[in-house]
Design a protein around this motif. Structure first.
Motif, PDB file in Angstrom:
ATOM      1  N   TRP A 382      -2.785 -27.581 -65.927  1.00 19.58           N
ATOM      2  CA  TRP A 382      -3.950 -27.463 -66.802  1.00 19.58           C
ATOM      3  C   TRP A 382      -4.030 -26.057 -67.376  1.00 19.58           C
ATOM      4  N   ARG A 383      -4.568 -25.942 -68.584  1.00 18.48           N
ATOM      5  CA  ARG A 383      -4.924 -24.644 -69.162  1.00 18.48           C
ATOM      6  C   ARG A 383      -6.439 -24.550 -69.235  1.00 18.48           C
ATOM      7  N   SER A 384      -6.945 -23.342 -69.155  1.00 17.08           N
ATOM      8  CA  SER A 384      -8.378 -23.114 -69.059  1.00 17.08           C
ATOM      9  C   SER A 384      -9.167 -23.779 -70.193  1.00 17.08           C
ATOM     10  N   GLN A 385      -8.814 -23.477 -71.428  1.00 18.91           N
ATOM     11  CA  GLN A 385      -9.631 -23.980 -72.528  1.00 18.91           C
ATOM     12  C   GLN A 385      -9.499 -25.486 -72.712  1.00 18.91           C
ATOM     13  N   THR A 386      -8.322 -26.037 -72.439  1.00 22.25           N
ATOM     14  CA  THR A 386      -8.165 -27.487 -72.534  1.00 22.25           C
ATOM     15  C   THR A 386      -8.943 -28.188 -71.431  1.00 22.25           C
ATOM     16  N   PHE A 387      -8.985 -27.572 -70.245  1.00 23.36           N
ATOM     17  CA  PHE A 387      -9.748 -28.153 -69.144  1.00 23.36           C
ATOM     18  C   PHE A 387     -11.243 -28.157 -69.477  1.00 23.36           C
ATOM     19  N   VAL A 388     -11.722 -27.066 -70.072  1.00 25.08           N
ATOM     20  CA  VAL A 388     -13.124 -27.000 -70.475  1.00 25.08           C
ATOM     21  C   VAL A 388     -13.435 -28.085 -71.499  1.00 25.08           C
ATOM     22  N   ALA A 389     -12.519 -28.294 -72.443  1.00 26.15           N
ATOM     23  CA  ALA A 389     -12.720 -29.342 -73.446  1.00 26.15           C
ATOM     24  C   ALA A 389     -12.725 -30.722 -72.802  1.00 26.15           C
ATOM     25  N   ALA A 390     -11.823 -30.948 -71.854  1.00 28.28           N
ATOM     26  CA  ALA A 390     -11.758 -32.244 -71.170  1.00 28.28           C
ATOM     27  C   ALA A 390     -13.030 -32.486 -70.373  1.00 28.28           C
ATOM     28  N   ALA A 391     -13.545 -31.454 -69.716  1.00 28.43           N
ATOM     29  CA  ALA A 391     -14.786 -31.589 -68.950  1.00 28.43           C
ATOM     30  C   ALA A 391     -15.960 -31.882 -69.876  1.00 28.43           C
ATOM     31  N   ALA A 392     -15.975 -31.240 -71.042  1.00 30.64           N
ATOM     32  CA  ALA A 392     -17.058 -31.469 -71.997  1.00 30.64           C
ATOM     33  C   ALA A 392     -17.093 -32.915 -72.457  1.00 30.64           C
ATOM     34  N   ARG A 393     -15.927 -33.528 -72.624  1.00 25.19           N
ATOM     35  CA  ARG A 393     -15.874 -34.937 -73.020  1.00 25.19           C
ATOM     36  C   ARG A 393     -16.445 -35.849 -71.943  1.00 25.19           C
ATOM     37  N   ARG A 394     -16.546 -35.329 -70.753  1.00 24.29           N
ATOM     38  CA  ARG A 394     -17.129 -36.090 -69.641  1.00 24.29           C
ATOM     39  C   ARG A 394     -18.540 -35.625 -69.316  1.00 24.29           C
ATOM     40  N   GLY A 395     -19.132 -34.862 -70.244  1.00 24.09           N
ATOM     41  CA  GLY A 395     -20.522 -34.470 -70.101  1.00 24.09           C
ATOM     42  C   GLY A 395     -20.764 -33.277 -69.201  1.00 24.09           C
ATOM     43  N   ILE A 396     -19.732 -32.457 -68.967  1.00 26.02           N
ATOM     44  CA  ILE A 396     -19.870 -31.308 -68.076  1.00 26.02           C
ATOM     45  C   ILE A 396     -19.518 -30.036 -68.841  1.00 26.02           C
ATOM     46  N   ALA A 397     -20.426 -29.061 -68.836  1.00 24.53           N
ATOM     47  CA  ALA A 397     -20.187 -27.784 -69.517  1.00 24.53           C
ATOM     48  C   ALA A 397     -19.689 -26.752 -68.524  1.00 24.53           C
ATOM     49  N   LEU A 398     -18.548 -26.134 -68.833  1.00 28.38           N
ATOM     50  CA  LEU A 398     -17.944 -25.081 -68.015  1.00 28.38           C
ATOM     51  C   LEU A 398     -17.676 -23.871 -68.900  1.00 28.38           C
ATOM     52  N   THR A 399     -17.265 -22.759 -68.292  1.00 25.00           N
ATOM     53  CA  THR A 399     -16.925 -21.562 -69.053  1.00 25.00           C
ATOM     54  C   THR A 399     -15.467 -21.194 -68.817  1.00 25.00           C
TER      55      THR A 399
END
Length: 449
Positions: A382-399
Protein backbone atom coordinates in the motif's frame (compact mmCIF):
# COMPACT_ATOMS: atom_id res chain seq x y z
CA UNK A 1 20.10 22.51 -20.25
CA UNK A 2 19.11 26.00 -19.16
CA UNK A 3 16.92 26.71 -16.18
CA UNK A 4 14.14 27.73 -18.54
CA UNK A 5 14.26 24.37 -20.33
CA UNK A 6 14.10 22.14 -17.23
CA UNK A 7 11.33 24.33 -15.78
CA UNK A 8 9.53 23.99 -19.10
CA UNK A 9 9.63 20.20 -18.72
CA UNK A 10 8.24 20.52 -15.19
CA UNK A 11 5.52 22.83 -16.54
CA UNK A 12 4.56 20.20 -19.11
CA UNK A 13 4.10 17.57 -16.41
CA UNK A 14 2.16 20.08 -14.31
CA UNK A 15 -0.14 20.65 -17.29
CA UNK A 16 -0.71 16.90 -17.61
CA UNK A 17 -1.70 16.85 -13.93
CA UNK A 18 -4.07 19.78 -14.38
CA UNK A 19 -5.82 18.32 -17.44
CA UNK A 20 -6.17 14.88 -15.87
CA UNK A 21 -3.67 13.02 -18.06
CA UNK A 22 -1.79 12.29 -14.84
CA UNK A 23 -3.99 11.59 -11.84
CA UNK A 24 -3.35 11.55 -8.08
CA UNK A 25 -1.56 8.33 -7.19
CA UNK A 26 -0.02 7.83 -10.64
CA UNK A 27 3.63 6.87 -10.48
CA UNK A 28 6.23 8.76 -12.49
CA UNK A 29 8.96 6.70 -14.14
CA UNK A 30 12.34 6.42 -12.42
CA UNK A 31 14.48 9.45 -13.14
CA UNK A 32 16.89 7.42 -15.28
CA UNK A 33 14.02 6.19 -17.47
CA UNK A 34 12.54 9.69 -17.64
CA UNK A 35 15.92 11.02 -18.82
CA UNK A 36 16.33 8.28 -21.46
CA UNK A 37 12.81 8.78 -22.88
CA UNK A 38 13.39 12.51 -23.33
CA UNK A 39 17.01 12.40 -24.37
CA UNK A 40 18.23 14.45 -21.43
CA UNK A 41 20.86 13.94 -18.74
CA UNK A 42 19.91 12.13 -15.53
CA UNK A 43 21.01 15.21 -13.58
CA UNK A 44 18.51 17.25 -15.56
CA UNK A 45 15.75 14.75 -14.85
CA UNK A 46 16.62 15.10 -11.19
CA UNK A 47 16.17 18.86 -11.44
CA UNK A 48 12.75 18.37 -13.07
CA UNK A 49 11.62 16.05 -10.27
CA UNK A 50 13.00 18.40 -7.64
CA UNK A 51 11.02 21.26 -9.17
CA UNK A 52 7.83 19.16 -9.08
CA UNK A 53 8.51 18.31 -5.44
CA UNK A 54 9.07 21.98 -4.67
CA UNK A 55 5.69 22.85 -6.15
CA UNK A 56 4.00 20.13 -4.12
CA UNK A 57 2.75 18.38 -7.27
CA UNK A 58 4.37 15.04 -6.44
CA UNK A 59 5.38 13.11 -3.35
CA UNK A 60 8.35 10.80 -3.04
CA UNK A 61 8.36 7.64 -0.96
CA UNK A 62 11.72 6.15 -0.12
CA UNK A 63 12.29 2.91 -1.99
CA UNK A 64 8.99 3.19 -3.87
CA UNK A 65 9.27 6.09 -6.28
CA UNK A 66 7.63 9.43 -7.09
CA UNK A 67 3.85 9.77 -7.28
CA UNK A 68 1.38 12.47 -8.25
CA UNK A 69 0.18 14.20 -5.09
CA UNK A 70 -3.29 13.49 -3.77
CA UNK A 71 -4.03 17.23 -3.73
CA UNK A 72 -2.18 19.16 -6.41
CA UNK A 73 -3.91 22.46 -5.80
CA UNK A 74 -2.00 23.42 -2.68
CA UNK A 75 1.63 24.55 -2.63
CA UNK A 76 1.78 23.87 1.11
CA UNK A 77 -0.07 20.77 2.15
CA UNK A 78 -1.79 20.97 5.51
CA UNK A 79 -4.83 19.62 7.26
CA UNK A 80 -8.16 19.93 5.51
CA UNK A 81 -11.46 21.14 6.86
CA UNK A 82 -13.22 18.34 8.77
CA UNK A 83 -14.10 15.63 6.29
CA UNK A 84 -17.70 14.69 5.57
CA UNK A 85 -17.08 11.07 6.45
CA UNK A 86 -19.12 8.45 8.24
CA UNK A 87 -16.19 7.82 10.59
CA UNK A 88 -13.73 10.67 11.07
CA UNK A 89 -10.23 9.53 12.07
CA UNK A 90 -8.67 12.71 10.71
CA UNK A 91 -9.44 15.79 12.84
CA UNK A 92 -8.60 15.15 16.48
CA UNK A 93 -10.93 16.93 18.95
CA UNK A 94 -11.92 14.76 21.94
CA UNK A 95 -15.50 15.35 23.10
CA UNK A 96 -17.19 13.45 25.93
CA UNK A 97 -20.98 13.04 26.33
CA UNK A 98 -20.90 14.35 29.91
CA UNK A 99 -18.77 17.41 29.24
CA UNK A 100 -21.58 19.69 28.06
CA UNK A 101 -23.36 19.67 31.41
CA UNK A 102 -20.04 20.38 33.13
CA UNK A 103 -19.26 23.30 30.82
CA UNK A 104 -22.79 24.72 31.15
CA UNK A 105 -22.52 24.67 34.95
CA UNK A 106 -19.16 26.44 34.84
CA UNK A 107 -20.38 29.15 32.47
CA UNK A 108 -23.69 29.77 34.24
CA UNK A 109 -24.06 33.47 34.92
CA UNK A 110 -21.82 34.59 32.08
CA UNK A 111 -24.96 35.89 30.38
CA UNK A 112 -25.63 38.34 33.22
CA UNK A 113 -25.42 42.01 32.33
CA UNK A 114 -22.47 42.73 34.62
CA UNK A 115 -20.55 39.68 33.31
CA UNK A 116 -21.24 40.58 29.68
CA UNK A 117 -20.30 44.20 30.24
CA UNK A 118 -16.84 43.06 31.30
CA UNK A 119 -16.45 40.20 28.79
CA UNK A 120 -17.44 42.22 25.73
CA UNK A 121 -15.04 45.09 26.24
CA UNK A 122 -11.95 45.54 24.06
CA UNK A 123 -9.35 42.84 24.79
CA UNK A 124 -5.58 43.04 24.92
CA UNK A 125 -2.83 40.49 24.36
CA UNK A 126 -2.44 40.04 28.12
CA UNK A 127 -6.15 39.62 28.83
CA UNK A 128 -7.20 40.32 32.42
CA UNK A 129 -5.24 39.81 35.61
CA UNK A 130 -7.70 37.18 36.82
CA UNK A 131 -7.41 35.29 33.53
CA UNK A 132 -3.61 35.34 33.75
CA UNK A 133 -3.70 34.09 37.32
CA UNK A 134 -6.10 31.27 36.37
CA UNK A 135 -3.99 30.25 33.35
CA UNK A 136 -0.72 30.32 35.31
CA UNK A 137 -2.21 28.16 38.07
CA UNK A 138 -3.68 25.69 35.58
CA UNK A 139 -0.46 25.32 33.57
CA UNK A 140 1.72 24.82 36.66
CA UNK A 141 3.13 21.34 37.19
CA UNK A 142 6.18 19.79 38.75
CA UNK A 143 9.21 22.07 38.26
CA UNK A 144 7.20 24.41 36.01
CA UNK A 145 5.39 27.38 37.57
CA UNK A 146 4.78 30.20 35.09
CA UNK A 147 4.06 33.61 36.54
CA UNK A 148 0.88 35.53 35.58
CA UNK A 149 2.94 38.33 34.00
CA UNK A 150 4.38 35.77 31.53
CA UNK A 151 0.94 34.86 30.15
CA UNK A 152 -0.49 36.06 26.82
CA UNK A 153 -3.72 35.05 25.09
CA UNK A 154 -4.73 34.53 21.46
CA UNK A 155 -7.90 33.28 19.78
CA UNK A 156 -6.53 29.73 19.33
CA UNK A 157 -3.43 27.56 19.35
CA UNK A 158 -2.62 28.26 15.70
CA UNK A 159 -2.50 31.97 16.41
CA UNK A 160 -0.24 31.36 19.40
CA UNK A 161 2.13 29.48 17.11
CA UNK A 162 1.99 32.27 14.53
CA UNK A 163 2.71 34.87 17.20
CA UNK A 164 5.67 32.92 18.58
CA UNK A 165 7.15 32.46 15.10
CA UNK A 166 6.63 36.13 14.27
CA UNK A 167 8.28 37.18 17.53
CA UNK A 168 11.37 35.00 17.07
CA UNK A 169 12.00 34.50 13.35
CA UNK A 170 12.41 37.42 10.94
CA UNK A 171 10.91 37.35 7.47
CA UNK A 172 13.27 35.25 5.36
CA UNK A 173 14.60 33.54 8.48
CA UNK A 174 14.66 29.84 9.36
CA UNK A 175 13.16 27.74 12.10
CA UNK A 176 14.14 24.17 12.89
CA UNK A 177 11.23 21.75 13.26
CA UNK A 178 10.76 18.01 13.68
CA UNK A 179 10.83 16.30 10.28
CA UNK A 180 7.26 15.10 10.86
CA UNK A 181 5.23 17.65 12.75
CA UNK A 182 1.99 19.58 13.29
CA UNK A 183 0.83 20.34 9.74
CA UNK A 184 -0.38 23.91 10.23
CA UNK A 185 3.14 25.11 11.02
CA UNK A 186 3.87 24.77 7.29
CA UNK A 187 1.14 27.14 6.12
CA UNK A 188 1.74 29.57 9.01
CA UNK A 189 5.46 29.71 8.24
CA UNK A 190 4.80 30.19 4.53
CA UNK A 191 2.57 33.18 5.22
CA UNK A 192 5.15 34.70 7.55
CA UNK A 193 7.98 34.18 5.05
CA UNK A 194 9.73 31.72 7.36
CA UNK A 195 11.63 28.69 6.02
CA UNK A 196 11.25 25.48 8.01
CA UNK A 197 14.34 23.30 8.38
CA UNK A 198 13.50 19.62 9.10
CA UNK A 199 15.31 18.06 12.06
CA UNK A 200 15.75 14.25 11.85
CA UNK A 201 14.03 12.26 14.59
CA UNK A 202 14.42 8.97 16.41
CA UNK A 203 12.29 7.13 18.97
CA UNK A 204 12.85 9.94 21.50
CA UNK A 205 12.00 12.85 19.21
CA UNK A 206 14.21 15.46 17.54
CA UNK A 207 17.86 14.38 17.54
CA UNK A 208 20.16 16.76 19.42
CA UNK A 209 23.12 15.82 17.22
CA UNK A 210 21.20 16.98 14.14
CA UNK A 211 20.79 20.39 15.78
CA UNK A 212 24.19 20.44 17.44
CA UNK A 213 26.36 20.12 14.36
CA UNK A 214 27.82 23.59 14.10
CA UNK A 215 28.04 23.34 10.33
CA UNK A 216 24.28 22.76 10.03
CA UNK A 217 23.55 25.69 12.31
CA UNK A 218 25.84 28.09 10.46
CA UNK A 219 24.42 27.13 7.08
CA UNK A 220 20.79 27.17 8.15
CA UNK A 221 21.07 30.29 10.35
CA UNK A 222 18.34 28.97 12.61
CA UNK A 223 16.54 31.62 14.65
CA UNK A 224 14.44 29.20 16.72
CA UNK A 225 13.24 25.63 17.15
CA UNK A 226 9.60 24.47 17.13
CA UNK A 227 9.23 21.22 19.09
CA UNK A 228 6.50 19.08 20.63
CA UNK A 229 8.28 17.31 23.49
CA UNK A 230 5.17 15.70 25.06
CA UNK A 231 2.97 13.35 22.97
CA UNK A 232 4.26 14.65 19.67
CA UNK A 233 1.86 14.98 16.74
CA UNK A 234 1.81 12.76 14.66
CA UNK A 235 4.19 10.17 16.12
CA UNK A 236 3.11 10.24 19.76
CA UNK A 237 6.74 10.48 20.90
CA UNK A 238 7.51 11.91 24.35
CA UNK A 239 11.05 13.01 25.12
CA UNK A 240 12.63 11.29 28.10
CA UNK A 241 14.64 13.20 30.71
CA UNK A 242 17.94 12.58 28.95
CA UNK A 243 16.66 13.83 25.60
CA UNK A 244 15.12 16.94 27.16
CA UNK A 245 18.41 17.76 28.88
CA UNK A 246 20.38 17.21 25.67
CA UNK A 247 18.02 19.41 23.66
CA UNK A 248 18.29 22.23 26.18
CA UNK A 249 22.08 21.93 26.25
CA UNK A 250 22.20 22.30 22.46
CA UNK A 251 19.77 25.23 22.50
CA UNK A 252 21.93 26.98 25.08
CA UNK A 253 25.12 26.34 23.11
CA UNK A 254 23.64 27.63 19.86
CA UNK A 255 21.69 30.46 21.54
CA UNK A 256 18.35 29.17 20.18
CA UNK A 257 14.91 29.84 21.63
CA UNK A 258 12.49 26.90 21.61
CA UNK A 259 8.81 27.25 20.74
CA UNK A 260 7.45 24.44 22.91
CA UNK A 261 4.02 23.16 21.86
CA UNK A 262 2.33 21.28 24.72
CA UNK A 263 -1.22 21.19 23.32
CA UNK A 264 -1.31 17.40 23.83
CA UNK A 265 0.65 17.66 27.07
CA UNK A 266 -2.56 17.62 29.12
CA UNK A 267 -2.70 13.85 28.55
CA UNK A 268 0.57 13.25 30.44
CA UNK A 269 2.42 14.41 33.55
CA UNK A 270 5.79 14.89 31.85
CA UNK A 271 7.72 18.06 32.62
CA UNK A 272 7.93 20.69 29.84
CA UNK A 273 11.29 21.71 28.43
CA UNK A 274 10.65 25.14 29.92
CA UNK A 275 11.25 23.66 33.39
CA UNK A 276 14.89 23.14 32.36
CA UNK A 277 15.32 26.40 30.51
CA UNK A 278 12.62 28.93 31.38
CA UNK A 279 14.49 31.70 29.56
CA UNK A 280 14.91 29.56 26.45
CA UNK A 281 11.28 28.55 25.82
CA UNK A 282 8.02 30.07 24.68
CA UNK A 283 5.34 27.59 25.73
CA UNK A 284 2.17 27.19 23.63
CA UNK A 285 -1.12 25.70 24.80
CA UNK A 286 -4.85 26.04 24.10
CA UNK A 287 -8.24 24.92 25.44
CA UNK A 288 -9.60 23.48 22.19
CA UNK A 289 -8.71 19.86 22.94
CA UNK A 290 -9.10 20.07 26.70
CA UNK A 291 -12.56 21.65 26.44
CA UNK A 292 -14.01 21.93 22.92
CA UNK A 293 -13.00 23.33 19.50
CA UNK A 294 -15.62 26.06 19.87
CA UNK A 295 -13.71 27.42 22.87
CA UNK A 296 -10.27 27.68 21.32
CA UNK A 297 -8.49 30.04 23.66
CA UNK A 298 -4.75 30.11 22.89
CA UNK A 299 -2.18 30.61 25.67
CA UNK A 300 1.49 31.62 25.46
CA UNK A 301 4.04 31.62 28.26
CA UNK A 302 6.98 33.86 27.38
CA UNK A 303 10.19 34.58 29.31
CA UNK A 304 10.52 38.18 30.56
CA UNK A 305 13.10 39.21 27.95
CA UNK A 306 10.71 38.25 25.13
CA UNK A 307 7.63 39.86 26.66
CA UNK A 308 7.61 42.93 24.41
CA UNK A 309 8.30 40.92 21.24
CA UNK A 310 5.46 38.48 21.92
CA UNK A 311 3.06 41.27 22.93
CA UNK A 312 3.83 43.15 19.72
CA UNK A 313 3.43 40.02 17.58
CA UNK A 314 0.01 39.18 19.06
CA UNK A 315 -1.20 42.76 18.70
CA UNK A 316 0.09 43.50 15.19
CA UNK A 317 -0.95 40.07 13.90
CA UNK A 318 -4.55 40.67 14.96
CA UNK A 319 -4.40 37.52 17.10
CA UNK A 320 -5.88 38.88 20.34
CA UNK A 321 -8.45 36.61 22.03
CA UNK A 322 -12.01 37.89 22.35
CA UNK A 323 -13.08 39.01 25.79
CA UNK A 324 -15.93 36.52 25.84
CA UNK A 325 -13.65 33.54 25.14
CA UNK A 326 -11.24 34.89 27.74
CA UNK A 327 -13.97 35.14 30.37
CA UNK A 328 -15.22 31.65 29.59
CA UNK A 329 -11.73 30.18 29.65
CA UNK A 330 -10.97 31.87 32.95
CA UNK A 331 -14.05 30.33 34.59
CA UNK A 332 -13.34 26.87 33.23
CA UNK A 333 -9.74 26.92 34.42
CA UNK A 334 -10.35 28.57 37.79
CA UNK A 335 -13.23 26.38 38.98
CA UNK A 336 -11.54 23.08 38.13
CA UNK A 337 -13.70 22.19 35.12
CA UNK A 338 -10.71 21.97 32.76
CA UNK A 339 -8.83 19.84 35.29
CA UNK A 340 -11.76 17.42 35.59
CA UNK A 341 -12.20 17.26 31.81
CA UNK A 342 -8.48 16.52 31.58
CA UNK A 343 -8.85 13.62 34.02
CA UNK A 344 -11.80 12.17 32.12
CA UNK A 345 -10.16 12.57 28.72
CA UNK A 346 -7.02 10.79 29.93
CA UNK A 347 -9.18 7.79 30.80
CA UNK A 348 -10.97 8.01 27.45
CA UNK A 349 -7.73 8.28 25.45
CA UNK A 350 -6.20 5.26 27.19
CA UNK A 351 -9.30 3.15 26.44
CA UNK A 352 -9.24 4.15 22.78
CA UNK A 353 -5.56 3.28 22.50
CA UNK A 354 -6.30 -0.12 24.01
CA UNK A 355 -9.01 -0.71 21.41
CA UNK A 356 -6.65 0.31 18.60
CA UNK A 357 -3.79 -1.83 19.90
CA UNK A 358 -6.09 -4.86 20.10
CA UNK A 359 -7.64 -4.48 16.66
CA UNK A 360 -4.44 -3.44 14.86
CA UNK A 361 -2.31 -6.11 16.49
CA UNK A 362 0.22 -7.43 14.03
CA UNK A 363 0.73 -4.11 12.26
CA UNK A 364 3.51 -1.61 12.88
CA UNK A 365 2.21 1.13 15.18
CA UNK A 366 3.82 4.11 16.87
CA UNK A 367 1.75 5.54 19.71
CA UNK A 368 1.87 6.72 23.27
CA UNK A 369 -0.71 4.68 25.22
CA UNK A 370 -1.89 7.97 26.74
CA UNK A 371 -2.52 9.77 23.45
CA UNK A 372 -5.49 10.34 21.16
CA UNK A 373 -3.64 9.45 17.95
CA UNK A 374 -1.41 6.78 16.49
CA UNK A 375 0.94 6.35 13.53
CA UNK A 376 0.29 3.31 11.34
CA UNK A 377 3.05 2.17 9.00
CA UNK A 378 1.42 0.57 5.98
CA UNK A 379 2.32 -2.81 4.50
CA UNK A 380 4.63 -2.55 1.46
CA UNK A 381 1.80 -3.25 -0.99
CA UNK A 382 0.00 0.00 0.00
CA UNK A 383 0.99 3.64 -0.49
CA UNK A 384 -0.11 6.31 1.95
CA UNK A 385 -2.23 8.49 -0.30
CA UNK A 386 -3.86 5.58 -2.13
CA UNK A 387 -4.72 3.98 1.21
CA UNK A 388 -6.32 7.23 2.38
CA UNK A 389 -8.36 7.35 -0.84
CA UNK A 390 -9.43 3.72 -0.43
CA UNK A 391 -10.48 4.37 3.18
CA UNK A 392 -12.46 7.43 2.10
CA UNK A 393 -14.44 5.30 -0.35
CA UNK A 394 -15.45 3.23 2.65
CA UNK A 395 -16.55 6.26 4.65
CA UNK A 396 -13.41 6.65 6.77
CA UNK A 397 -11.30 9.84 6.83
CA UNK A 398 -7.56 9.44 7.53
CA UNK A 399 -4.51 11.69 7.16
CA UNK A 400 -1.61 10.71 4.84
CA UNK A 401 1.98 10.99 6.02
CA UNK A 402 2.79 13.72 3.48
CA UNK A 403 0.56 16.13 5.41
CA UNK A 404 3.02 16.01 8.33
CA UNK A 405 6.29 15.92 6.37
CA UNK A 406 8.30 19.14 6.26
CA UNK A 407 10.46 18.12 3.30
CA UNK A 408 8.73 17.24 0.04
CA UNK A 409 9.57 13.72 -1.03
CA UNK A 410 10.44 12.49 2.45
CA UNK A 411 7.09 11.19 3.64
CA UNK A 412 7.16 7.67 5.10
CA UNK A 413 4.64 5.09 3.96
CA UNK A 414 2.23 5.65 6.82
CA UNK A 415 -1.01 7.31 7.94
CA UNK A 416 -2.10 9.00 11.15
CA UNK A 417 -5.27 7.85 12.87
CA UNK A 418 -7.06 10.35 15.12
CA UNK A 419 -8.87 8.27 17.73
CA UNK A 420 -10.85 11.03 19.45
CA UNK A 421 -13.75 11.95 17.10
CA UNK A 422 -15.80 8.73 16.72
CA UNK A 423 -17.97 7.16 19.37
CA UNK A 424 -16.47 3.97 20.85
CA UNK A 425 -18.76 1.93 18.60
CA UNK A 426 -17.76 3.89 15.50
CA UNK A 427 -14.09 3.59 16.43
CA UNK A 428 -14.38 -0.17 16.71
CA UNK A 429 -16.18 -0.38 13.36
CA UNK A 430 -13.76 1.98 11.63
CA UNK A 431 -10.66 0.17 12.86
CA UNK A 432 -12.10 -3.18 11.76
CA UNK A 433 -12.68 -1.73 8.29
CA UNK A 434 -9.09 -0.46 8.22
CA UNK A 435 -7.80 -3.92 9.18
CA UNK A 436 -9.84 -5.43 6.36
CA UNK A 437 -8.46 -2.84 3.94
CA UNK A 438 -4.88 -3.46 5.06
CA UNK A 439 -5.28 -7.08 4.09
CA UNK A 440 -6.23 -6.24 0.50
CA UNK A 441 -3.84 -5.23 -2.27
CA UNK A 442 -3.59 -1.73 -3.67
CA UNK A 443 -4.24 -3.21 -7.10
CA UNK A 444 -7.59 -4.49 -5.80
CA UNK A 445 -8.74 -0.92 -5.21
CA UNK A 446 -10.29 0.61 -8.31
CA UNK A 447 -9.88 4.37 -7.96
CA UNK A 448 -12.07 4.99 -11.01
CA UNK A 449 -15.20 3.19 -9.90
Amino acid sequence: MSKFEYVKLADAIAADITNGTLRPGDRLPPQRNFAYDRGIAVSTASRVYTELLRRGLVVGEVGRGTFISGDVRREVETMREPADARINLEVNYPLLPQQWAMIAKSLAGLERIDALESALRVSTSTGTKSARVAAAAYLARKDFSPQPEQIFFTANGKQSLAAALAALVPTGGRCGVEALTYPYVKSIAARLGVTLVPIPMDEFGARPDAIAIQKAHREAHLSALYLQPIIQNPLGVTMNATRRADIMRVAEKLDLTIIEDIVYGFLADDTPLAALGPDRCIVLDSLSKKVAPGLALGILVAPPHLRESVMSAVRTGGWIASGHALAAGQRLMADGTVAELTRLKRIDAARRQQTAARLLSGYQLAADPRSYHLWLTLPPHWRSQTFVAAAARRGIALTPSSTFAIAHGHAPNAVRLALAPPSPEQLDSGLRTIVSLLGTKEDDFDSTE
